[in-house]
Design a protein around this motif. Structure first.
Motif, PDB file in Angstrom:
ATOM      1  N   ILE A  71       0.829  -1.206   0.000  1.00 40.52           N
ATOM      2  CA  ILE A  71       0.000   0.000   0.000  1.00 40.52           C
ATOM      3  C   ILE A  71       0.861   1.253   0.000  1.00 40.52           C
ATOM      4  CG2 ILE A  71      -1.670   1.362   1.312  1.00 40.52           C
ATOM      5  CD1 ILE A  71      -2.862  -1.239   2.285  1.00 40.52           C
ATOM      6  N   ALA A 175      -2.936   3.003  -7.448  1.00 43.46           N
ATOM      7  CA  ALA A 175      -4.206   2.390  -7.052  1.00 43.46           C
ATOM      8  C   ALA A 175      -4.340   2.328  -5.529  1.00 43.46           C
ATOM      9  CB  ALA A 175      -4.333   0.994  -7.659  1.00 43.46           C
ATOM     10  N   SER A 176      -3.330   1.800  -4.866  1.00 43.68           N
ATOM     11  CA  SER A 176      -3.454   1.660  -3.412  1.00 43.68           C
ATOM     12  C   SER A 176      -3.455   3.021  -2.731  1.00 43.68           C
ATOM     13  CB  SER A 176      -2.340   0.778  -2.852  1.00 43.68           C
ATOM     14  OG  SER A 176      -1.077   1.358  -3.076  1.00 43.68           O
ATOM     15  N   TYR A 177      -2.772   3.984  -3.329  1.00 42.80           N
ATOM     16  CA  TYR A 177      -2.819   5.346  -2.790  1.00 42.80           C
ATOM     17  C   TYR A 177      -4.258   5.859  -2.815  1.00 42.80           C
ATOM     18  CZ  TYR A 177      -2.207  10.421  -2.598  1.00 42.80           C
ATOM     19  OH  TYR A 177      -2.309  11.744  -2.268  1.00 42.80           O
ATOM     20  N   LEU A 178      -4.984   5.504  -3.865  1.00 42.42           N
ATOM     21  CA  LEU A 178      -6.380   5.932  -4.000  1.00 42.42           C
ATOM     22  C   LEU A 178      -7.324   5.040  -3.204  1.00 42.42           C
ATOM     23  CD1 LEU A 178      -6.544   6.741  -7.832  1.00 42.42           C
ATOM     24  CD2 LEU A 178      -6.668   8.378  -5.942  1.00 42.42           C
ATOM     25  N   GLY A 179      -6.790   3.972  -2.664  1.00 40.16           N
ATOM     26  CA  GLY A 179      -7.610   3.080  -1.852  1.00 40.16           C
ATOM     27  C   GLY A 179      -8.411   2.074  -2.653  1.00 40.16           C
TER      28      GLY A 179
END
Lengths: 192, 192
Positions: A71, A175-179
């Motif tokens: 993440i 992607a993981s930054y945006l959740g």
DNA sequence: CTATTCATTTATCATATGATAAATAATCAC
DNA sequence: GTGATTATTTATCATATGATAAATGAATAG
């Protein structure tokens, strides 16, 4: 190091709290510059954060693993401070790593020595207080951005606020930054 | 005010950076105590934050409106500092309000005068630096808690970490704090 | 105490996103 | 350059949560 080798750093400091020559010298004395290749980690996960970094050049991210999934906590570009504050401010080991995403030149400031400087240079303590206050405010805004927005809205907001992120950084990290998952991000981008 | 009227506040300060008698006196001099009834707002939305609050007694929350919807940013219980940092640290008007959820007794510290004290009392600057560093770290953890957890997981985590929130605060406020609608929260609670 | 407002639950339906798998596309090592 | 690895897209299906409406329950004013 010499002050003259750290001009971008001191330029950055001026935006928060300009330092006296003496203050600059003392910070230079506890700083060093290193270069890092793409895809390397500055420090392994699990070590306590004892360095505050300043990115002269390159791109980096802070990331961690949650349930085995990578993440991204945040991205960093030229002329920004990088620190794993949850370790720096608590003295506990950090479960996060700083990864270089584009070949980087980085100033490292020893945090223990820096905190000692606080005692004799209130201007330095004030400088870093203001730097981290600003970072804190950004983090608060980040939460607002997450709360009650769809993934698509978050993507579009990022596209507007920081198109650099989407242009220069692998989507799997974004992607993981945006959740969301990488597959979802790809779908959202495909929507048009 | 007198230092003796602010003992809980100074007790709280001791956890971060104990102050000299002189330092305490100077903070007392710029502080005042007020009581507030349930459901009142400390300040209307849109005003710039010029007071740092300390909750002697009662419960409060910071909230704001996003697209007309009331969103809770955070809850505060006895013996905690309340500040809308995005306004306090930037000088910009705050779009957030502090609402009293249970009759409260609150110490208000004038922030402009406090910032002036920083110049003559590095110990006071350090104290508040540490207080807000800790709050910053909490905010970072908050983001980790939001990222990649289902609403049900977030609810259960809150139930474990801060059952007080769920026992003493109307669910409609808790829902937006968790990033879900009130109806969803009710459904999640009903599950088991 | 009663009536009114406000908070919570329950139900139904629609939809965004996750999980998984497979197909392309891009990058990297040699 | 070629093959192998890695990143991204596309497709299908399952599910969690939102939106809306209605029913119940609790709090408050008078």
């Amino acid at each position: 190091m010499e002050v003259t080798e750290l001009l971008p750093l001191f330029q950055f400091f001026k935006k928060y709290n300009p330092l006296s020559t003496d203050g600059e010298k003392n910070i230079a004395a506890i700083s060093s510059i290193n270069t890092f290749k793409k895809n390397t980690d500055l420090q392994p996960i699990g070590h306590t954060c004892k360095t505050i970094y300043f990115l002269n050049k390159g791109i980096a991210r802070i990331y961690y693993f949650k349930d085995g999934i990578d993440i991204t906590e945040n991205f960093y570009f030229e002329n920004s401070i990088i620190a794993r504050v949850e370790s720096l401010f608590t003295g506990k080991p950090s479960l996060k790593a700083i990864q270089i995403l584009e070949d980087a030149e980085i100033v490292g400031i020893n945090s223990n020595q820096l905190f000692k400087l606080y005692d004799s240079f209130p201007e330095i303590e004030r400088l870093f207080r203001k730097i981290f206050e600003a970072a804190y405010v950004e983090t608060v805004h980040r939460i607002e951005g997450i709360q009650f927005h769809t993934a698509e809205e978050r993507y579009k907001a990022l596209l507007q606020e920081a198109p650099d992120v989407l242009m220069r950084i692998p989507l799997k990290y974004v992607a993981s930054y945006l959740g969301i998952t990488q597959v979802s991000l790809s779908r959202i981008r495909g929507l048009k």
